[in-house]
Design a protein around this motif. Sequence first.
Motif, PDB file in Angstrom:
ATOM      1  N   ALA A  54       0.787  -1.507   0.036  1.00 64.03           N
ATOM      2  CA  ALA A  54      -0.266  -0.130   0.317  1.00 64.03           C
ATOM      3  C   ALA A  54       1.073   1.377   0.305  1.00 64.03           C
ATOM      4  O   ALA A  54       0.677   1.921  -0.885  1.00 64.03           O
ATOM      5  N   LYS A  55       2.105   1.400   0.853  1.00 61.83           N
ATOM      6  CA  LYS A  55       3.143   2.524   1.391  1.00 61.83           C
ATOM      7  C   LYS A  55       3.697   2.743  -0.290  1.00 61.83           C
ATOM      8  O   LYS A  55       3.765   3.829  -0.931  1.00 61.83           O
ATOM      9  N   LYS A  56       4.068   1.872  -0.451  1.00 63.82           N
ATOM     10  CA  LYS A  56       4.203   1.761  -2.118  1.00 63.82           C
ATOM     11  C   LYS A  56       3.613   2.598  -3.027  1.00 63.82           C
ATOM     12  O   LYS A  56       4.181   2.815  -4.397  1.00 63.82           O
ATOM     13  N   ARG A  57       2.729   1.496  -3.188  1.00 66.48           N
ATOM     14  CA  ARG A  57       1.628   2.254  -4.189  1.00 66.48           C
ATOM     15  C   ARG A  57       1.260   3.353  -4.222  1.00 66.48           C
ATOM     16  O   ARG A  57      -0.065   4.382  -5.372  1.00 66.48           O
ATOM     17  N   GLY A  58       1.667   4.261  -2.772  1.00 71.23           N
ATOM     18  CA  GLY A  58       0.851   6.005  -2.488  1.00 71.23           C
ATOM     19  C   GLY A  58      -0.305   6.100  -2.184  1.00 71.23           C
ATOM     20  O   GLY A  58      -0.499   6.661  -1.588  1.00 71.23           O
ATOM     21  N   ILE A  59      -0.586   4.766  -1.075  1.00 64.68           N
ATOM     22  CA  ILE A  59      -1.698   5.074   0.212  1.00 64.68           C
ATOM     23  C   ILE A  59      -1.096   6.160   1.062  1.00 64.68           C
ATOM     24  O   ILE A  59       0.518   5.668   1.189  1.00 64.68           O
ATOM     25  N   GLU A  60      -1.824   6.431   1.550  1.00 61.00           N
ATOM     26  CA  GLU A  60      -1.209   6.797   3.062  1.00 61.00           C
ATOM     27  C   GLU A  60      -2.250   6.826   4.759  1.00 61.00           C
ATOM     28  O   GLU A  60      -1.382   7.027   5.243  1.00 61.00           O
ATOM     29  N   VAL A  61      -3.168   6.808   3.840  1.00 62.60           N
ATOM     30  CA  VAL A  61      -3.942   6.575   5.109  1.00 62.60           C
ATOM     31  C   VAL A  61      -4.475   4.727   4.631  1.00 62.60           C
ATOM     32  O   VAL A  61      -5.262   4.237   3.840  1.00 62.60           O
ATOM     33  N   ILE A  62      -5.302   3.639   5.396  1.00 61.31           N
ATOM     34  CA  ILE A  62      -5.772   2.592   5.298  1.00 61.31           C
ATOM     35  C   ILE A  62      -7.205   3.174   6.505  1.00 61.31           C
ATOM     36  O   ILE A  62      -7.140   2.717   7.051  1.00 61.31           O
ATOM     37  N   ILE A  63      -8.475   2.631   5.710  1.00 60.31           N
ATOM     38  CA  ILE A  63      -9.527   2.539   6.627  1.00 60.31           C
ATOM     39  C   ILE A  63     -10.146   1.330   6.505  1.00 60.31           C
ATOM     40  O   ILE A  63     -10.021   0.911   5.674  1.00 60.31           O
ATOM     41  N   ALA A  64      -9.985   0.391   7.739  1.00 62.26           N
ATOM     42  CA  ALA A  64     -10.581  -1.086   7.626  1.00 62.26           C
ATOM     43  C   ALA A  64     -11.524  -1.547   8.034  1.00 62.26           C
ATOM     44  O   ALA A  64     -11.996  -0.766   9.464  1.00 62.26           O
ATOM     45  N   GLY A  65     -13.025  -1.419   7.607  1.00 63.21           N
ATOM     46  CA  GLY A  65     -13.850  -1.990   8.170  1.00 63.21           C
ATOM     47  C   GLY A  65     -13.973  -3.644   8.432  1.00 63.21           C
ATOM     48  O   GLY A  65     -13.782  -4.140   7.694  1.00 63.21           O
ATOM     49  N   ALA A  66     -14.649  -3.826   9.784  1.00 62.86           N
ATOM     50  CA  ALA A  66     -14.451  -5.541  10.193  1.00 62.86           C
ATOM     51  C   ALA A  66     -15.905  -5.843  11.141  1.00 62.86           C
ATOM     52  O   ALA A  66     -15.755  -4.985  12.067  1.00 62.86           O
ATOM     53  N   GLY A  67     -16.284  -6.856  10.826  1.00 59.66           N
ATOM     54  CA  GLY A  67     -17.342  -7.113  12.246  1.00 59.66           C
ATOM     55  C   GLY A  67     -16.726  -7.779  12.689  1.00 59.66           C
ATOM     56  O   GLY A  67     -15.946  -8.898  12.432  1.00 59.66           O
ATOM     57  N   GLY A  68     -17.532  -8.320  13.802  1.00 60.46           N
ATOM     58  CA  GLY A  68     -17.486 -10.160  14.425  1.00 60.46           C
ATOM     59  C   GLY A  68     -16.044 -10.368  14.908  1.00 60.46           C
ATOM     60  O   GLY A  68     -15.357  -8.901  15.950  1.00 60.46           O
ATOM     61  N   ALA A  69     -15.370 -11.201  14.907  1.00 62.03           N
ATOM     62  CA  ALA A  69     -14.133 -10.766  15.664  1.00 62.03           C
ATOM     63  C   ALA A  69     -12.676  -9.632  14.781  1.00 62.03           C
ATOM     64  O   ALA A  69     -11.892  -9.369  15.691  1.00 62.03           O
ATOM     65  N   ALA A  70     -13.538  -8.579  13.821  1.00 58.87           N
ATOM     66  CA  ALA A  70     -12.528  -7.886  13.113  1.00 58.87           C
ATOM     67  C   ALA A  70     -11.151  -8.068  13.320  1.00 58.87           C
ATOM     68  O   ALA A  70     -10.208  -6.742  14.067  1.00 58.87           O
ATOM     69  N   HIS A  71     -10.231  -9.189  13.092  1.00 59.49           N
ATOM     70  CA  HIS A  71      -8.861  -9.038  12.433  1.00 59.49           C
ATOM     71  C   HIS A  71      -8.437  -8.286  11.935  1.00 59.49           C
ATOM     72  O   HIS A  71      -7.252  -7.889  12.335  1.00 59.49           O
ATOM     73  N   LEU A  72      -9.480  -7.617  10.711  1.00 54.95           N
ATOM     74  CA  LEU A  72      -8.280  -7.177   9.072  1.00 54.95           C
ATOM     75  C   LEU A  72      -8.019  -5.870   9.794  1.00 54.95           C
ATOM     76  O   LEU A  72      -6.977  -5.752   9.815  1.00 54.95           O
ATOM     77  N   PRO A  73      -8.887  -4.962  10.570  1.00 52.97           N
ATOM     78  CA  PRO A  73      -7.751  -3.595  11.224  1.00 52.97           C
ATOM     79  C   PRO A  73      -6.925  -4.141  11.245  1.00 52.97           C
ATOM     80  O   PRO A  73      -5.112  -3.576  11.212  1.00 52.97           O
ATOM     81  N   GLY A  74      -6.323  -5.139  12.373  1.00 51.25           N
ATOM     82  CA  GLY A  74      -5.411  -5.142  13.647  1.00 51.25           C
ATOM     83  C   GLY A  74      -4.285  -6.049  12.435  1.00 51.25           C
ATOM     84  O   GLY A  74      -2.523  -5.760  11.846  1.00 51.25           O
ATOM     85  N   MET A  75      -4.887  -7.058  11.721  1.00 56.20           N
ATOM     86  CA  MET A  75      -4.248  -7.629  10.337  1.00 56.20           C
ATOM     87  C   MET A  75      -3.407  -6.940   9.733  1.00 56.20           C
ATOM     88  O   MET A  75      -1.703  -6.962   9.290  1.00 56.20           O
ATOM     89  N   VAL A  76      -4.002  -5.733   9.219  1.00 57.81           N
ATOM     90  CA  VAL A  76      -3.472  -4.517   8.553  1.00 57.81           C
ATOM     91  C   VAL A  76      -2.685  -4.023   8.735  1.00 57.81           C
ATOM     92  O   VAL A  76      -1.278  -3.501   8.227  1.00 57.81           O
ATOM     93  N   ALA A  77      -2.603  -3.512   9.869  1.00 56.41           N
ATOM     94  CA  ALA A  77      -1.583  -2.855  10.743  1.00 56.41           C
ATOM     95  C   ALA A  77      -0.550  -3.460  11.826  1.00 56.41           C
ATOM     96  O   ALA A  77       0.727  -2.633  11.065  1.00 56.41           O
ATOM     97  N   SER A  78      -0.661  -4.659  11.448  1.00 57.03           N
ATOM     98  CA  SER A  78       0.550  -5.500  11.413  1.00 57.03           C
ATOM     99  C   SER A  78       1.522  -5.083  10.667  1.00 57.03           C
ATOM    100  O   SER A  78       2.876  -5.021  10.715  1.00 57.03           O
TER     101      SER A  78
END
Length: 173
Positions: A54-78
Amino acid sequence: MKKALVGIVIGSDSDLAIMKEAKETLDSFNVPNEIRILSAHRTTRRMVDYAMKAKKRGIEVIIAGAGGAAHLPGMVASLTPLPVIGVPIKTKSLDGLDSLLSIAQMPPGVPVAAVAINGAKNAGILACQILAAKHSHIASKVEKYKRDLESRVLKKAHKLEKSGIKNYLKRLQ
């Protein structure tokens, strides 16, 4: 189309009904963005690839939506040095409290900013505020947005003060 500055990622297309508000908000600020379905559990390799590039492609912020166990935001942040904003999606079983706690209770070293349950609009605004530190044209739009918020509230306050509570409430019905 300009290169996206914000990546919106969701674990399932069922999250689109909520997460479209983040996209609509970013679009209203003219912030280039993209949206991808990346399940932390079902498309792990796709999620890892997206987060790591993401960073190499020019993304500067990521918004991650997730329900239930909601692992997506944390996994992406890691996997990325970029700021990640987690949007807890309301669930049937626990009304989104499970999602909120999963996103907010990250271990030290892997922060995720958490907005309210179903708070995709605020996630879009927060992304714009983060980008405003670097992009003056976005800062100007955020400042105008804040002035407009104040103006709308002041108009309502003046109407209430002028007409009184009974007449004000009649207008709302």
